[in-house]
Write a protein that holds these residues in place. Structure first.
Motif, PDB file in Angstrom:
ATOM      1  N   ILE A 146      12.528 -51.751 -26.326  1.00  0.00           N
ATOM      2  CA  ILE A 146      11.366 -51.288 -25.301  1.00  0.00           C
ATOM      3  C   ILE A 146      12.012 -51.394 -24.127  1.00  0.00           C
ATOM      4  CG2 ILE A 146       9.434 -52.313 -23.859  1.00  0.00           C
ATOM      5  CD1 ILE A 146       8.237 -53.372 -26.743  1.00  0.00           C
ATOM      6  N   ARG A 147      13.052 -51.974 -23.588  1.00  0.00           N
ATOM      7  CA  ARG A 147      14.037 -51.897 -22.444  1.00  0.00           C
ATOM      8  C   ARG A 147      14.492 -50.783 -22.347  1.00  0.00           C
ATOM      9  NH1 ARG A 147      18.160 -56.910 -20.978  1.00  0.00           N
ATOM     10  NH2 ARG A 147      18.866 -56.061 -19.099  1.00  0.00           N
ATOM     11  N   THR A 148      15.238 -50.268 -23.599  1.00  0.00           N
ATOM     12  CA  THR A 148      16.143 -49.248 -23.411  1.00  0.00           C
ATOM     13  C   THR A 148      15.352 -47.944 -23.590  1.00  0.00           C
ATOM     14  OG1 THR A 148      17.461 -50.299 -25.141  1.00  0.00           O
ATOM     15  CG2 THR A 148      17.933 -48.025 -25.063  1.00  0.00           C
ATOM     16  N   VAL A 149      13.964 -47.901 -24.069  1.00  0.00           N
ATOM     17  CA  VAL A 149      13.091 -46.720 -23.908  1.00  0.00           C
ATOM     18  C   VAL A 149      12.925 -46.557 -22.348  1.00  0.00           C
ATOM     19  CG1 VAL A 149      10.745 -46.206 -24.295  1.00  0.00           C
ATOM     20  CG2 VAL A 149      12.147 -46.849 -26.179  1.00  0.00           C
ATOM     21  N   ASP A 150      12.675 -47.769 -21.788  1.00  0.00           N
ATOM     22  CA  ASP A 150      12.153 -47.743 -20.256  1.00  0.00           C
ATOM     23  C   ASP A 150      13.394 -46.998 -19.568  1.00  0.00           C
ATOM     24  OD1 ASP A 150      11.345 -48.099 -17.867  1.00  0.00           O
ATOM     25  OD2 ASP A 150      11.460 -50.391 -17.918  1.00  0.00           O
ATOM     26  N   ALA A 151      14.546 -47.606 -19.733  1.00  0.00           N
ATOM     27  CA  ALA A 151      15.836 -47.344 -19.211  1.00  0.00           C
ATOM     28  C   ALA A 151      16.195 -45.975 -19.296  1.00  0.00           C
ATOM     29  CB  ALA A 151      17.005 -48.039 -19.800  1.00  0.00           C
ATOM     30  N   VAL A 152      15.740 -45.158 -20.437  1.00  0.00           N
ATOM     31  CA  VAL A 152      16.316 -43.864 -20.685  1.00  0.00           C
ATOM     32  C   VAL A 152      15.029 -42.813 -20.065  1.00  0.00           C
ATOM     33  CG1 VAL A 152      17.950 -44.175 -22.416  1.00  0.00           C
ATOM     34  CG2 VAL A 152      15.605 -43.531 -23.170  1.00  0.00           C
ATOM     35  N   GLY A 153      14.060 -43.347 -19.809  1.00  0.00           N
ATOM     36  CA  GLY A 153      12.855 -42.364 -19.371  1.00  0.00           C
ATOM     37  C   GLY A 153      12.212 -41.948 -20.698  1.00  0.00           C
ATOM     38  N   ALA A 154      12.221 -42.635 -21.806  1.00  0.00           N
ATOM     39  CA  ALA A 154      11.402 -42.195 -22.750  1.00  0.00           C
ATOM     40  C   ALA A 154       9.948 -42.582 -22.825  1.00  0.00           C
ATOM     41  CB  ALA A 154      11.787 -42.732 -24.185  1.00  0.00           C
ATOM     42  N   LYS A 155       8.963 -41.973 -23.412  1.00  0.00           N
ATOM     43  CA  LYS A 155       7.633 -42.098 -23.039  1.00  0.00           C
ATOM     44  C   LYS A 155       6.957 -43.326 -23.645  1.00  0.00           C
ATOM     45  CE  LYS A 155       7.575 -38.711 -20.504  1.00  0.00           C
ATOM     46  NZ  LYS A 155       7.232 -38.805 -18.906  1.00  0.00           N
ATOM     47  N   GLY A 156       7.130 -43.843 -24.834  1.00  0.00           N
ATOM     48  CA  GLY A 156       6.819 -45.043 -25.310  1.00  0.00           C
ATOM     49  C   GLY A 156       6.979 -45.502 -26.633  1.00  0.00           C
ATOM     50  N   VAL A 157       6.467 -46.480 -27.245  1.00  0.00           N
ATOM     51  CA  VAL A 157       7.006 -46.911 -28.808  1.00  0.00           C
ATOM     52  C   VAL A 157       5.776 -46.865 -29.493  1.00  0.00           C
ATOM     53  CG1 VAL A 157       7.930 -48.975 -29.804  1.00  0.00           C
ATOM     54  CG2 VAL A 157       8.739 -48.166 -27.648  1.00  0.00           C
ATOM     55  N   ILE A 158       5.948 -46.452 -30.779  1.00  0.00           N
ATOM     56  CA  ILE A 158       4.625 -46.630 -31.827  1.00  0.00           C
ATOM     57  C   ILE A 158       5.362 -47.429 -32.728  1.00  0.00           C
ATOM     58  CG2 ILE A 158       3.538 -45.496 -33.512  1.00  0.00           C
ATOM     59  CD1 ILE A 158       4.457 -42.825 -31.705  1.00  0.00           C
ATOM     60  N   LEU A 159       4.532 -48.864 -32.882  1.00  0.00           N
ATOM     61  CA  LEU A 159       5.163 -49.719 -33.984  1.00  0.00           C
ATOM     62  C   LEU A 159       4.329 -49.224 -35.436  1.00  0.00           C
ATOM     63  CD1 LEU A 159       4.451 -52.955 -31.775  1.00  0.00           C
ATOM     64  CD2 LEU A 159       6.471 -51.611 -32.240  1.00  0.00           C
ATOM     65  N   VAL A 160       5.165 -49.083 -36.494  1.00  0.00           N
ATOM     66  CA  VAL A 160       4.541 -48.683 -37.589  1.00  0.00           C
ATOM     67  C   VAL A 160       4.515 -49.725 -38.631  1.00  0.00           C
ATOM     68  CG1 VAL A 160       4.638 -46.873 -39.510  1.00  0.00           C
ATOM     69  CG2 VAL A 160       5.283 -46.218 -37.055  1.00  0.00           C
ATOM     70  N   GLY A 161       3.359 -49.920 -39.216  1.00  0.00           N
ATOM     71  CA  GLY A 161       3.197 -51.061 -40.412  1.00  0.00           C
ATOM     72  C   GLY A 161       2.997 -52.480 -39.656  1.00  0.00           C
ATOM     73  N   ASP A 162       3.348 -53.224 -40.665  1.00  0.00           N
ATOM     74  CA  ASP A 162       3.235 -54.744 -40.155  1.00  0.00           C
ATOM     75  C   ASP A 162       4.654 -55.073 -39.308  1.00  0.00           C
ATOM     76  OD1 ASP A 162       2.560 -57.394 -40.122  1.00  0.00           O
ATOM     77  OD2 ASP A 162       3.026 -57.661 -42.242  1.00  0.00           O
ATOM     78  N   THR A 163       4.424 -55.478 -38.058  1.00  0.00           N
ATOM     79  CA  THR A 163       5.714 -55.543 -37.255  1.00  0.00           C
ATOM     80  C   THR A 163       5.491 -56.891 -36.665  1.00  0.00           C
ATOM     81  OG1 THR A 163       4.830 -54.756 -35.352  1.00  0.00           O
ATOM     82  CG2 THR A 163       5.796 -53.126 -36.765  1.00  0.00           C
ATOM     83  N   THR A 164       6.711 -57.027 -35.919  1.00  0.00           N
ATOM     84  CA  THR A 164       6.566 -58.314 -34.943  1.00  0.00           C
ATOM     85  C   THR A 164       5.838 -58.236 -33.768  1.00  0.00           C
ATOM     86  OG1 THR A 164       8.029 -60.122 -34.024  1.00  0.00           O
ATOM     87  CG2 THR A 164       8.660 -57.831 -33.651  1.00  0.00           C
TER      88      THR A 164
END
Ligand code: SAM
Length: 279
Positions: A146-164
């Motif tokens: 999530i921190r890296t997505v923010d740092a590179v200016g990507a748009k967001g994260v999709i959690l697929v299936g059973d995740t933390t």
């Protein structure tokens, strides 16, 4: 302090006892079951709380150490919390240690309402990059992604299936504040595979058996959906088959694979290479 001490809503309550029911409720947020029941999570640190408020997150409770009484920045945040209908608690360090489960706790922590983006509300545009994580298990990995997505200016994260849980203390800590800047969606594998069919760009999976070198792909232009596999098992066949291309990061040495968050970082910096400039 602008807000009155003791009493009803909009006022500061002083609490020193760990047995206080309000504190018990906040401490219970260490468990996912209670985070979900209360639709809440804990974030630590004054700067982070200010950033979260600035980004429009809903604060439920502000908790600060007695030693911060009279601190102008804390008073301002307390007033904002009251104005937003939240509760302000002045507590002992012992209480803060119990809430954060940490020695030397931050002197300011807050409880915020959880916020998820709906898959159906994602509208990928030219140049947008989204990251999908298959059954991510490790809170440190999720927070780092999530921190890296923010740092590179990507748009967001999709959690697929059973995740933390993205709202666990460990994950939120590892995001270093980026939990408030990066939209997070969650979906079952089936819902993700169905949604992916209408993704208007390239769906790039990463796989240890991928036939394509990640550096050979032109990511310019259309939106990119980067799909990363589970830490132990990698991408299952149904998800791998849903990708337009399976990419591999070449390796030397004895390691079988890269850590999930490291692999995601390598991929994101390549995909966003043209967009990132030193300023
Ligand atoms: N034992 C797992 C497997 O067989 O895939 C290892 C998974 S690895 C720790 C976690 C994820 O990081 C992988 O599913 C993949 O998405 C990505 N990854 C790690 N190293 C990679 C590499 N060299 N090339 C492509 N993807 C990689």
């Amino acid at each position: 302090m602008n807000v009155q001490r003791q009493g009803g809503p909009g006022q500061v309550k002083e609490i020193t006892s760990l047995a206080n029911p309000i504190i018990k409720d906040i401490k219970s947020l260490a468990m996912k079951k209670f985070r979900d029941q209360q639709n809440a999570f804990i974030a630590e640190g004054l700067k982070l709380v200010i950033d979260a408020l600035d980004m429009g997150w809903t604060i439920k409770t502000l908790i600060f150490a007695k030693s911060k009484l009279g601190n102008a920045a804390v008073e301002k945040v307390a007033a904002r919390t009251v104005a937003a209908g939240g509760t302000v608690l002045e507590v002992s360090e012992k209480v803060l240690t119990a809430i954060t489960r940490r020695d030397n706790p931050q002197m300011v922590v807050a409880v915020f309402a959880q916020q998820y983006l709906k898959l159906a509300d994602i509208r990928p545009a030219q140049g947008d990059v989204w990251v999908a994580l298959d059954r991510v298990r490790d809170p440190g990995n999720l927070g780092t992604v999530i921190r890296t997505v923010d740092a590179v200016g990507a748009k967001g994260v999709i959690l697929v299936g059973d995740t933390t849980d993205p709202f666990s203390l460990e994950t939120v800590r590892a995001t270093m504040g980026s939990i408030f800047a990066v939209p997070v969606a969650k979906a079952t594998t089936d819902a993700f595979v169905a949604w992916r069919k209408s993704f208007p760009g390239k769906v790039a999976g990463t796989h240890l058996k991928g036939a394509v070198d990640y550096r050979s792909v032109d990511f310019g232009g259309k939106p990119v959906l980067l799909l990363m596999g589970n830490e132990q098992q990698g991408l299952p066949d149904d998800l791998a088959e849903s990708c337009d291309v399976l990419l591999r990061i070449p390796q030397a040495g004895r390691a079988d694979s890269l850590n999930l968050a490291v692999a995601t970082g390598v991929m994101l910096f390549e995909i966003r290479r043209g967009a990132l400039k030193l300023t």
